[in-house]
Scaffold this motif. Structure first.
Motif, PDB file in Angstrom:
ATOM      1  N   LEU A   1       3.684   6.139  -5.297  1.00 54.35           N
ATOM      2  CA  LEU A   1       3.248   6.591  -6.777  1.00 54.35           C
ATOM      3  C   LEU A   1       2.822   6.995  -7.164  1.00 54.35           C
ATOM      4  CD1 LEU A   1       4.384   5.489  -9.500  1.00 54.35           C
ATOM      5  CD2 LEU A   1       3.050   2.847  -9.159  1.00 54.35           C
ATOM      6  N   THR A   2       0.820   7.488  -6.722  1.00 57.44           N
ATOM      7  CA  THR A   2       0.265   7.824  -7.036  1.00 57.44           C
ATOM      8  C   THR A   2       0.243   9.441  -6.753  1.00 57.44           C
ATOM      9  OG1 THR A   2      -1.190   5.787  -5.657  1.00 57.44           O
ATOM     10  CG2 THR A   2      -2.514   8.651  -6.440  1.00 57.44           C
ATOM     11  N   VAL A   3       1.279   9.516  -5.675  1.00 58.13           N
ATOM     12  CA  VAL A   3       1.560  11.237  -5.091  1.00 58.13           C
ATOM     13  C   VAL A   3       2.501  11.696  -6.989  1.00 58.13           C
ATOM     14  CG1 VAL A   3       2.753  12.743  -3.551  1.00 58.13           C
ATOM     15  CG2 VAL A   3       1.509  11.306  -2.841  1.00 58.13           C
TER      16      VAL A   3
ATOM     17  N   ARG B   1       2.468   1.907  -3.321  1.00 59.56           N
ATOM     18  CA  ARG B   1       1.058   2.100  -4.410  1.00 59.56           C
ATOM     19  C   ARG B   1       0.742   3.754  -4.080  1.00 59.56           C
ATOM     20  NH1 ARG B   1      -3.177  -1.375  -4.510  1.00 59.56           N
ATOM     21  NH2 ARG B   1      -1.431  -2.876  -4.953  1.00 59.56           N
ATOM     22  N   ILE B   2       0.918   4.759  -2.545  1.00 57.64           N
ATOM     23  CA  ILE B   2       0.485   5.428  -2.803  1.00 57.64           C
ATOM     24  C   ILE B   2       1.100   6.694  -3.125  1.00 57.64           C
ATOM     25  CG2 ILE B   2       0.477   7.865  -0.657  1.00 57.64           C
ATOM     26  CD1 ILE B   2      -0.946   4.886   1.302  1.00 57.64           C
TER      27      ILE B   2
ATOM     28  N   TYR C   1       9.308   4.278 -12.478  1.00 59.53           N
ATOM     29  CA  TYR C   1       9.785   5.214 -11.387  1.00 59.53           C
ATOM     30  C   TYR C   1      10.548   6.414 -11.770  1.00 59.53           C
ATOM     31  CZ  TYR C   1       7.328   0.982  -9.238  1.00 59.53           C
ATOM     32  OH  TYR C   1       6.322   0.405  -8.835  1.00 59.53           O
TER      33      TYR C   1
ATOM     34  N   ARG D   1       1.134  -1.575  -0.054  1.00 56.32           N
ATOM     35  CA  ARG D   1       0.037   0.315   0.080  1.00 56.32           C
ATOM     36  C   ARG D   1       0.895   2.064  -0.260  1.00 56.32           C
ATOM     37  NH1 ARG D   1      -2.651   2.210   4.540  1.00 56.32           N
ATOM     38  NH2 ARG D   1      -4.550   3.505   3.860  1.00 56.32           N
TER      39      ARG D   1
ATOM     40  N   ILE E   1       3.193  10.701  -9.643  1.00 58.85           N
ATOM     41  CA  ILE E   1       2.359  11.061 -10.442  1.00 58.85           C
ATOM     42  C   ILE E   1       1.454  11.787 -10.664  1.00 58.85           C
ATOM     43  CG2 ILE E   1       0.123  10.404 -12.375  1.00 58.85           C
ATOM     44  CD1 ILE E   1       1.235   7.204 -11.260  1.00 58.85           C
ATOM     45  N   ALA E   2       0.963  12.561  -9.712  1.00 54.07           N
ATOM     46  CA  ALA E   2       0.235  13.740  -9.090  1.00 54.07           C
ATOM     47  C   ALA E   2       1.144  14.533  -9.377  1.00 54.07           C
ATOM     48  CB  ALA E   2      -0.410  13.331  -8.247  1.00 54.07           C
TER      49      ALA E   2
END
Lengths: 331, 325
Positions: A9-11, A6-7, A284, A3, A13-14
């Motif tokens: 990675l999301t941050v 994943r967080i 990444y 998890r 990309i954002a």
């Protein structure tokens, strides 16, 4: 992937998306009140459209360069079996400049120089051959001696810089002016005429890297293991090096040398995600590189071009490299 | 006895080469028919000789000798054959000091700039030497590598400062080394290397002992710290004064001591003369080449030496790696 990653990675990309949007709109935000007052003026509307039009190829160039630098650094580190060396540190981009300068000094104003595409092709071919030669002569024999290679890279860079300047001093003033337009590219002065040509090339290089990503995963285990597992180690190294040379040629042609970007991006990606899959690491590392370059450029614009991203990358990358060397020494 | 004789012969040969190059350097100027005009007593030619040729040649010789000697001292103190003023950031720090001097006090004369350059070079080198003694590297190449990174870092900071002050062009000028602009007025700062060289000769034996390590030198009654500080002062004043007059000439301090050691073995005191001689020959030769290459124009010596020096150093490095030392 758990998890936490994943967080991250999301941050990430954002943040990349935000950075790109910011880059496209820095000028608008900085002059917001002025624009708001004059928004009805057709001149102002045209100016806004023009600026965004000019910024789109720049942002594409930055993204292309980031992706190429990050992936080529990762593959290079696998081939040379270390985490400190990158093509930039070994002086590959300096070689690009030497080749470019020599070509212009020797061929003058022939078709190979005046036509940017043909010129790019020729320079890339020459560069590929030089780096393969360097691999055979130096890299392969001293693979376990990273420190020697680092020192060698630095000497090579000094040498390349001197010889480039030297030839520039000797060459005809007209040729020199032509060369300056080609080689004085930097992040602020992106060679936008090559942007759309480089896009398909980048896609090609990335596909080539991605097709081999399982091979690189195996090669990361070392020469003996990969030979046992059915990978033709020398052939794959050579092929990888050719792809890397093409990648360096494209990115240097677009924005000039960026020695430490690949090092920073590749190592941060490895530290944060702790993945050993090449395809994941490439994604990444590319994201980090984009964030670094684009966001850095936004900051530079906000502080009104008081310094350049290249210099900032140099300071941070230099400190990081010192840290890595000290760590390597401890092992 | 035979070996000794051949060494003396070699030395005499080298001295002859040195004198020939010296004369060549004096009379290669961009003035047509220089020597005949001089013999005729043409006042213009005479003026060029006294106000340009002679000061320039003095500067070349002093710079070459002092850079080579500073390399020997640095390598003795650091106990490492791969370091010199240009590979551990001394030159970069001198540049930073000079630039800060120029920015903070624009009306400074060269002497005060020398002070800034010297101060920064000394502090930076001292910090680096302390750090290296703390970290204790396993592989000898680690030290020059760290030093070059350290120098690059100082260089990047210098660039940022220059960008802030809008002095990039001055920085680019300072980073270029050339003997072209030297005349009887602006060469005097380089004379500061003479006392440094005298100190180097006086302390040569002690540098030899310091090379054996801290414990050894204490046993032999040498004040280890003091000798190191004196060595660093000598190196810093040489870096700063040659930087102000000529600019940074790469590789001289690195390759000349290495080449001399290959021939004569490692002995600071005995080698000092050969190092000076060899350094003089190398720099004079390269300077004459850069003078003749696009005659009557002049190629900056930093470029010519960057090419020649890089090749020699790369060969040396690979040779030493193969021998495994």
């Amino acid at each position: 992937m758990d998890r936490k990653r994943r967080i991250i990675l999301t941050v990430l990309i954002a943040m990349v998306v935000i950075a790109i949007l910011l880059y496209l709109s820095t000028w608008l935000i900085l002059n917001f009140s002025y624009i708001q007052e004059n928004i009805d003026n057709p001149m102002m509307q045209r100016a806004i459209i023009n600026i965004i039009k000019r910024k789109i190829p720049q942002v594409i160039a930055l993204v292309v360069v980031s992706i190429l630098t990050a992936s080529s650094s990762l593959v290079f580190q696998t081939i040379t079996n270390n985490r400190i060396l990158t093509p930039g540190i070994l002086g590959f981009d300096a070689i690009y400049m030497v080749v470019h300068t020599f070509l212009l000094a020797l061929l003058g104003t022939s078709i190979f120089v005046t036509n940017p595409y043909l010129n790019f092709l020729l320079v890339t071919i020459l560069m590929v051959s030089i780096s393969v030669l360097m691999y055979v002569a130096i890299l392969r024999k001293n693979k376990n001696n990273i420190i020697f290679l680092l020192l060698f890279g630095m000497i090579l860079s000094t040498f390349a810089r001197s010889i480039t300047n030297f030839v520039q001093v000797l060459m005809h003033p007209d040729d020199f002016t032509a060369l300056l337009g080609r080689t004085s590219v930097s992040i602020v002065n992106i060679n936008t005429s090559l942007v759309y040509v480089s896009l398909p090339l980048m896609v090609l290089v990335i596909i080539l890297f991605a097709r081999k990503h399982h091979t690189y995963d195996v090669m990361a285990l070392g020469e003996n293991y990969s030979t046992n597992l059915g990978v033709t180690y020398n052939r794959e190294s050579m092929l990888g090096l050719i792809y890397i040379s093409v990648a360096v040629a494209i990115s240097t042609a677009l924005v000039g040398p960026l020695s430490f970007l690949g090092l920073i991006a590749a190592n941060i990606a490895r530290e944060l995600f702790k993945s050993s899959s090449h395809i994941k690491n490439m994604i990444y590392a590319s994201l980090f590189a984009i964030l670094f370059l684009v966001f850095g450029q936004v900051i530079i614009e906000i502080i009104n071009y008081k310094t350049t991203v290249t210099t900032i990358v140099e300071v941070i990358g230099g400190l990081y490299l010192i840290y890595l060397i000290v760590k390597e020494n401890r092992r | 006895m035979n070996i000794y004789k051949s060494m003396v012969k070699q030395r005499i040969l080298l001295v002859c080469i040195f004198i020939l190059l010296l004369i060549a350097s004096l009379f290669i100027v961009s003035y047509s028919n220089f020597i005949p005009e001089l013999l005729k007593g043409n006042p213009d030619a005479l003026l060029i000789l006294t106000h340009s040729s002679i000061p320039r040649t003095i500067t070349i010789v002093l710079t070459a000798i002092s850079l080579s000697v500073s390399g020997v001292i640095m390598q003795a103190i650091g106990r490492n054959k791969f370091i010199s003023a240009s590979t551990i950031g001394t030159t970069d720090a001198a540049l930073l000091g000079i630039l800060i001097g120029v920015i903070a006090f624009p009306k400074l004369n060269n002497l005060a700039r020398l002070g800034f350059g010297f101060g920064f070079a000394l502090i930076s080198t001292f910090v680096f030497v302390l750090l290296m003694q703390k970290i204790k590297f396993k592989n000898i190449i680690f030290v020059p590598l760290m030093g070059m990174m350290y120098g690059a870092l100082i260089g990047a900071i210098t660039t940022i400062i220059a960008q802030q002050a809008g002095m990039e062009q001055i920085l680019a000028m300072l980073r270029q080394a050339s003997f072209g602009h030297i005349n009887s007025q602006n060469f005097r700062i380089v004379l500061f290397v003479i006392p440094a060289l005298i100190f180097a000769i006086l302390y040569a034996t002690k540098f030899n002992i310091v090379m054996l390590g801290e414990d050894f030198s204490k046993n032999l009654g040498v004040n280890y710290r003091l000798v190191i500080i004196i060595g660093l002062c000598i190196v810093s004043i040489i870096s700063a004064s040659t930087f102000i007059v000529v600019g940074p000439i790469p590789f001289v301090g690195l390759i000349v001591p290495n080449l001399v050691t290959l021939y004569y073995g490692e002995n600071v005191k005995k080698n000092l003369f050969d190092v000076a001689l060899f350094g003089g020959i190398l720099v004079l030769l390269v300077e004459i080449i850069s003078r003749l290459l696009v005659y009557p124009y002049l190629v900056p010596i930093s470029l010519t030496m960057g090419i020649v020096g890089a090749i020699i150093f790369a060969v040396l490095l690979m040779w030493r790696m193969r021998r495994g030392s």
